[in-house]
Scaffold this active site. Structure first.
Site, short mmCIF file in Angstrom:
data_model
loop_
_atom_site.label_atom_id
_atom_site.label_comp_id
_atom_site.label_asym_id
_atom_site.label_seq_id
_atom_site.Cartn_x
_atom_site.Cartn_y
_atom_site.Cartn_z
N LYS A 238 8.06 -5.87 15.06
CA LYS A 238 8.02 -4.57 15.72
C LYS A 238 8.39 -4.72 17.20
O LYS A 238 8.07 -5.73 17.83
CB LYS A 238 6.60 -3.99 15.65
CG LYS A 238 6.11 -3.57 14.29
CD LYS A 238 4.66 -3.06 14.40
CE LYS A 238 4.09 -2.66 13.06
NZ LYS A 238 4.68 -1.42 12.55
N ARG A 312 1.73 -1.37 1.71
CA ARG A 312 1.82 -1.00 0.29
C ARG A 312 1.77 -2.23 -0.61
O ARG A 312 1.37 -2.14 -1.78
CB ARG A 312 3.10 -0.18 0.05
CG ARG A 312 4.39 -0.93 0.24
CD ARG A 312 5.56 0.00 0.51
NE ARG A 312 5.45 0.63 1.81
CZ ARG A 312 6.31 1.54 2.28
NH1 ARG A 312 7.33 1.93 1.53
NH2 ARG A 312 6.15 2.05 3.48
#
Length: 459
Positions: A238, A312
């Site tokens: 990120k 997820r």
């Protein structure tokens, strides 16, 4: 911290909540001194406006404003008044309807929250006596469940890794006589949780699956919370601006633990299970890579097209485990996608449901308890977007469209067969101060779920 009402025996100051159409009739009940001060202060009963009025014997009468109409724009508006009062104990004097009074009481308790772990001493506080007619025990249980969620999210990652998250679950279990088992490190591979292991293996802080259970009678409820204690993005690192809030990426775990605290404190007759895959998504030589194809507990293979779509993955193995017991209701909560924030902003918790009864009960309860949610669809035509050429599933479809929906569809593949599967894509953070919600970690959806459980599970 513990949130509670003031001792009933404590001396208290009357706090009059006065709407604009009640102002003149209330003024007539005041003595000359207090009425004169009201004029000098030009008190008009505007939302959040307060007036500290000395009475003839030197005490203080306090006036604030709160109506059902104001609630549409400003949840927990009573908390605005609470934050302006000097330290002391107060007792509400109001003709508000019971439902609004309950919100006022909870809002006051939540307004007393502050994250104090690293402070030298707590700030002075305005205490409230439990208003007549409300369920004080229930209100305190809800407030303290929310405080637990906030404390966990607000704790920086150097003090809140997978092990510390496990300790928080064990502390909750010890209070309520629940049981906790943990699968940790390389045992995740031998016990059939390859995705949790893959995401967490690059960190020196061992990944784990935390499994808390309580109760042997009643309907079964399983809560699954994303416990990514810090998310660098992995090899798809990120940028700094996106990494700054990633201590909150375990907000799903914090929220299900807060909800579990409410359920256990209230003694609801159900079989509760809480599953938390707790990891740190880090960068090292053994980090999982883009284009890797990973196995899962369910047997589905997953192509990794972005290591920053890790939440997820860890939820997938936990959901597969949850379905092996066939719970009556299965709920996952996760700070999963930026797409959800773009769609509904930080204040609303979008949710997905395979169960119309759950969805309708939740919508009604959310409105009653001022815990906003919004249903988004499991839109089946988008299923093709999560089906790559080389594996069963793609963890990060290209194109950036419908990101929250495709993430929910991905998770649903691992909850297939569940009687009632419901997923919440929460934000878990209050970006600007609001009544009863200081900047920082915040629970979303938990109070609405708690309110809906009697209808959902037939309690």
């Amino acid at each position: 911290m513990t949130l509670r009402f003031a001792d009933e025996s404590a001396p208290s100051t009357p706090l009059h909540l006065v709407s604009q159409n009640e102002l003149e009739s209330w003024r007539e009940t005041l003595d000359k001194t207090a009425s004169g001060w009201l004029d000098r202060l030009a008190f008009g009963a505007a939302l959040g406006e307060t007036a500290l009025l000395p009475t003839g014997d030197g005490a203080i009468a306090v006036a604030g404003y709160g109506t059902e109409q104001a609630r549409r724009r400003d949840r927990f508006h009573i908390a605005t008044v609470a934050g302006k009062l000097p330290a002391g104990t107060y007792e509400l004097c109001t003709s508000m309807p019971q439902t609004v009074l309950e919100e006022c009481a909870l809002g006051w308790l939540l307004a007393g929250y502050s994250f104090e772990r690293y402070k030298a001493k707590p700030a002075p506080q305005a205490w409230l006596k439990a208003p007549t007619g409300i369920d004080a025990t229930r209100t305190e249980a809800i407030a303290n469940g929310e405080a637990l969620t906030r404390d966990l999210i607000n704790t920086p990652s150097n003090d809140m890794g997978p092990e510390e998250l496990e300790q928080a679950a064990r502390a909750l279990a010890e209070i309520h006589g629940a049981r906790v088992s943990v699968t940790c490190g390389d045992d995740l591979l031998s016990e059939g949780f390859p995705l949790i292991h893959a995401v967490g293996r690059a960190s020196p802080r061992a990944p784990r699956l935390i499994d808390l259970t309580h109760g042997t009678e009643g309907p079964s409820l399983t809560l699954v919370g994303k416990g990514v204690c810090f998310d660098t993005g992995g090899l798809n690192l990120k940028p700094g601006a996106s990494m700054g809030l990633m201590k909150k990426d375990m907000g799903g775990a914090a929220t299900v633990l807060g909800l579990a605290s409410m359920i256990l404190s209230l003694g609801l007759k159900l079989r509760l299970r809480v599953l938390i895959p707790a990891v740190e998504n880090s960068v090292s030589g053994n980090a999982f890579r883009p284009q890797d194809v990973l196995p899962s507990r369910k047997g589905l293979s997953v192509e990794i097209n972005n290591t920053d779509a890790e939440g997820r993955l860890v939820l997938a193995d936990a959901l597969a485990l949850a379905c092996e017991e066939d719970p009556d209701c299965l709920i996952s909560m996760a700070t999963l996608t930026g797409a959800a924030r773009v769609a509904v902003g930080p204040d609303i918790a979008p949710f997905y449901s395979t169960d119309e009864r759950f969805a309708s009960a939740l919508a009604a309860s959310a409105a009653r308890v001022a815990d906003p949610v919004w249903r988004l669809p499991f839109y089946e035509p988008y299923e093709a977007m999560i089906e790559p050429a080389v594996a069963d599933l793609d963890n990060a479809p290209k194109g950036g469209m419908a990101g929250s929906i495709t993430a929910a569809l991905f998770l649903r593949r691992f909850a297939e067969g569940a009687r009632s599967y419901n997923h919440f894509d929460i934000y878990g953070w209050q970006p600007t101060a609001a009544p009863a919600r200081p900047v920082g970690g915040v629970g979303q959806g938990a109070r609405a779920i708690l309110e809906a459980l009697p209808e959902i599970l037939g309690l």
